[in-house]
Design a protein around this motif. Structure first.
Motif, PDB file in Angstrom:
ATOM      1  N   VAL A 108    -141.035   8.468 -57.714  1.00 21.55           N
ATOM      2  CA  VAL A 108    -140.710   7.767 -56.475  1.00 21.55           C
ATOM      3  C   VAL A 108    -141.680   8.163 -55.370  1.00 21.55           C
ATOM      4  N   THR A 109    -142.276   7.158 -54.706  1.00 23.06           N
ATOM      5  CA  THR A 109    -143.276   7.402 -53.665  1.00 23.06           C
ATOM      6  C   THR A 109    -142.838   6.976 -52.271  1.00 23.06           C
ATOM      7  N   ASP A 110    -141.777   6.205 -52.131  1.00 22.52           N
ATOM      8  CA  ASP A 110    -141.225   5.876 -50.816  1.00 22.52           C
ATOM      9  C   ASP A 110    -139.875   5.201 -51.001  1.00 22.52           C
ATOM     10  N   ALA A 111    -139.123   5.081 -49.897  1.00 21.63           N
ATOM     11  CA  ALA A 111    -137.798   4.482 -49.950  1.00 21.63           C
ATOM     12  C   ALA A 111    -137.508   3.768 -48.645  1.00 21.63           C
ATOM     13  N   ASN A 112    -136.717   2.697 -48.719  1.00 18.75           N
ATOM     14  CA  ASN A 112    -136.238   2.035 -47.521  1.00 18.75           C
ATOM     15  C   ASN A 112    -134.967   1.274 -47.838  1.00 18.75           C
ATOM     16  N   LEU A 113    -134.136   1.119 -46.812  1.00 19.32           N
ATOM     17  CA  LEU A 113    -132.839   0.456 -46.937  1.00 19.32           C
ATOM     18  C   LEU A 113    -132.835  -0.790 -46.079  1.00 19.32           C
ATOM     19  N   SER A 114    -132.295  -1.886 -46.604  1.00 16.36           N
ATOM     20  CA  SER A 114    -132.219  -3.126 -45.839  1.00 16.36           C
ATOM     21  C   SER A 114    -131.330  -2.924 -44.612  1.00 16.36           C
ATOM     22  N   PRO A 115    -131.543  -3.696 -43.538  1.00 20.88           N
ATOM     23  CA  PRO A 115    -130.750  -3.525 -42.316  1.00 20.88           C
ATOM     24  C   PRO A 115    -129.244  -3.620 -42.536  1.00 20.88           C
ATOM     25  N   ASN A 116    -128.797  -4.434 -43.504  1.00 23.87           N
ATOM     26  CA  ASN A 116    -127.355  -4.531 -43.760  1.00 23.87           C
ATOM     27  C   ASN A 116    -126.842  -3.412 -44.648  1.00 23.87           C
TER      28      ASN A 116
ATOM     29  N   ASP B 234    -148.610  17.849 -45.496  1.00 24.60           N
ATOM     30  CA  ASP B 234    -148.520  16.832 -46.541  1.00 24.60           C
ATOM     31  C   ASP B 234    -147.488  15.789 -46.131  1.00 24.60           C
ATOM     32  N   TRP B 235    -147.865  14.972 -45.143  1.00 21.10           N
ATOM     33  CA  TRP B 235    -146.987  13.897 -44.681  1.00 21.10           C
ATOM     34  C   TRP B 235    -146.836  12.855 -45.782  1.00 21.10           C
ATOM     35  N   GLU B 236    -145.603  12.402 -45.987  1.00 25.10           N
ATOM     36  CA  GLU B 236    -145.368  11.492 -47.107  1.00 25.10           C
ATOM     37  C   GLU B 236    -144.507  10.280 -46.794  1.00 25.10           C
ATOM     38  N   SER B 237    -143.666  10.314 -45.772  1.00 18.95           N
ATOM     39  CA  SER B 237    -142.746   9.199 -45.545  1.00 18.95           C
ATOM     40  C   SER B 237    -142.343   9.166 -44.077  1.00 18.95           C
ATOM     41  N   ILE B 238    -142.023   7.954 -43.588  1.00 20.22           N
ATOM     42  CA  ILE B 238    -141.614   7.810 -42.190  1.00 20.22           C
ATOM     43  C   ILE B 238    -140.464   6.810 -42.108  1.00 20.22           C
ATOM     44  N   SER B 239    -139.497   7.108 -41.247  1.00 22.78           N
ATOM     45  CA  SER B 239    -138.363   6.205 -41.033  1.00 22.78           C
ATOM     46  C   SER B 239    -137.953   6.310 -39.568  1.00 22.78           C
ATOM     47  N   ARG B 240    -137.053   5.442 -39.140  1.00 18.08           N
ATOM     48  CA  ARG B 240    -136.608   5.504 -37.745  1.00 18.08           C
ATOM     49  C   ARG B 240    -135.110   5.288 -37.663  1.00 18.08           C
TER      50      ARG B 240
ATOM     51  N   TRP C 249    -133.595   7.164 -42.972  1.00 17.58           N
ATOM     52  CA  TRP C 249    -132.521   7.534 -42.057  1.00 17.58           C
ATOM     53  C   TRP C 249    -131.403   6.524 -42.202  1.00 17.58           C
ATOM     54  N   HIS C 250    -130.137   7.031 -42.209  1.00 13.56           N
ATOM     55  CA  HIS C 250    -128.993   6.123 -42.264  1.00 13.56           C
ATOM     56  C   HIS C 250    -127.767   6.850 -41.730  1.00 13.56           C
ATOM     57  N   GLN C 251    -127.182   6.288 -40.675  1.00 11.55           N
ATOM     58  CA  GLN C 251    -125.934   6.787 -40.103  1.00 11.55           C
ATOM     59  C   GLN C 251    -125.963   8.295 -39.855  1.00 11.55           C
ATOM     60  N   ASN C 252    -126.953   8.713 -39.073  1.00 14.32           N
ATOM     61  CA  ASN C 252    -127.090  10.104 -38.625  1.00 14.32           C
ATOM     62  C   ASN C 252    -127.405  11.107 -39.728  1.00 14.32           C
ATOM     63  N   GLN C 253    -127.844  10.581 -40.862  1.00 16.44           N
ATOM     64  CA  GLN C 253    -128.251  11.442 -41.962  1.00 16.44           C
ATOM     65  C   GLN C 253    -129.652  11.054 -42.434  1.00 16.44           C
TER      66      GLN C 253
END
Length: 299
Positions: free
Chosen positions: A227-235, A114-120, A183-187
Motif C-alpha cells: 500500500v502506497t497511499d489511502a483516501n476516503l470519499s467525502p461520504n 521520509d514524507w509519504e502521505s498527506i491528508s486534511r 484523517w477521519h472524525q478526529n482520528q
C-alpha cells in the motif's frame, strides 16, 4: 498508447466509468478482472481470473516541477492540490492545479526524513506523515500538522507502534512501514506497506492532536500488494488504497464497514509508480505517480 489492466471482481458490484473530455487529456483503457482469494495467506497461490467490463483512466497533466510525487491532498482553494517529494528532498509542499501546473510552494519548518502521505481535516489542518520506514528501524516517526497560511508553525504528533518491540524486527515481521494515511472524525488512520510478505496491511489509529502516542492496531487487511497511499470519499463509504500500478477499493456504509469489506483489486499496469490518491467528490479520484503523471479516475 492505451494499456490493458485487470481487476479482481471480489463482489458483484462492478466499476463503471465516466469519460473526461478536455482536449489535453489522454485516455487509458482498462479491462477489469477478478482474482479468487479463497486461498488467502498462502504464498504462491494464484486464483482464477475472469474478464470484466472495460473502464477508463484519463491522464490530465504532468507534475513537471515536483520530483517523485509521493502523496496528494485537496488544497485550500477549489481545483487545486497539495503534493510533495519523497525522502531526502527539501521540506516543501507544492500547490498544483488539476493539470499539474505549479501554482506555489510552502516550505515547512520541518525535515523531510521520509514524507509519504498527506491528508486534511475539516478545520483547515493538514497532516503530513513522516512515516516512511523502509528498514522498519525508525524510532522518530511523526505526523506533521500545519496550516497553509502558517507553514512555519508545525505541530508534531510523535508516535511508535504498540506492537513493535524490535528495531528492526526479523525480516518476516517487517510490517511497520507506512506510506498511506488519512484523517477521519478526529482520528488519523495509518496503513502499513507489508515488506515481509506483501499480503497484509495493518491499520493503526492515532489522535489528531500534538503529543506522543502509541499507535493502536485497529485491524489487518488482506491486501495482495504493498500500500502506497489511502483516501476516503467525502461520504465515508468508499476507501481507496493505492499500490504500485494498482489500487484496492473497499466499500461500506461507513469507514468501519469498509474496513471489513473484501477489497476489489484494480490493476493500473503501465501507469507508473502510483503513489498519491485523493477524492474530489464521492465518485472521482486523482492519482499521482513518482514519474510526475497526474491521472483522473471516475467510478
Amino acid at each position: 498508447m492505451p494499456f490493458l489492466l485487470t481487476t479482481a471482481l471480489l463482489t458483484s458490484t462492478l466499476l463503471s466509468s465516466c469519460n473526461s473530455t478536455p482536449a489535453e487529456q489522454s485516455t487509458t483503457d482498462f479491462t477489469t478482472t477478478q482474482a479468487d482469494q479463497g486461498k488467502k495467506g498462502k504464498k504462491g497461490k494464484k486464483g482464477k481470473k475472469s474478464k470484466g467490463e472495460a473502464v477508463e483512466l484519463n491522464k490530465v497533466g504532468d507534475l513537471e516541477e515536483v520530483r517523485e510525487s509521493s502523496g496528494l491532498a485537496v488544497a485550500d482553494t477549489p481545483g487545486t492540490f497539495y503534493t510533495f517529494s519523497d525522502a531526502g528532498n527539501p521540506p516543501i509542499v507544492y500547490k498544483v492545479s488539476e493539470t499539474g501546473k505549479l501554482l506555489g510552494t510552502l516550505r515547512l519548518s520541518a525535515t523531510n526524513y521520509d514524507w509519504e502521505s498527506i491528508s486534511r481535516d475539516n478545520q483547515g489542518y493538514y497532516y503530513l506523515a513522516d512515516a516512511g520506514n523502509n528498514s522498519n528501524d525508525r524510532e522518530d516517526l511523526a505526523i506533521l500538522r500545519f496550516r497553509p497560511k502558517t507553514p512555519n508553525q508545525v505541530d508534531k504528533i510523535n508516535f511508535s507502534y504498540a506492537d513493535q518491540t524490535e528495531f528492526p524486527p526479523k525480516k518476516g515481521d517487517r510490517n511497520f512501514d507506512v506510506e498511506a494515511s488519512l484523517w477521519h472524525q478526529n482520528q488519523l488512520y495509518l496503513f502499513t506497506k507489508d515488506r515481509a510478505n506483501s499480503s497484509t496491511s495493518k491499520v493503526y489509529t492515532l489522535p489528531d492532536q500534538p503529543g506522543t502516542y502509541k499507535a493502536k492496531l485497529l485491524t489487518k487487511l488482506s491486501i495482495p500488494g504493498q500500500v502506497t497511499d489511502a483516501n476516503l470519499s467525502p461520504n465515508g463509504r468508499r476507501l481507496v488504497l493505492m499500490g504500485r500500478e494498482e489500487m484496492f477499493v473497499l466499500e461500506g456504509s461507513s469507514l468501519a464497514d469498509a474496513l471489513k469489506a473484501t477489497p476489489r483489486q484494480i490493476s493500473l499496469k503501465g501507469a507508473g509508480q502510483t503513489e498519491g490518491v485523493v477524492f474530489t467528490d464521492d465518485n472521482t479520484i486523482y492519482i499521482s505517480t513518482e514519474q510526475g503523471d497526474l491521472y483522473k479516475y471516475e467510478f
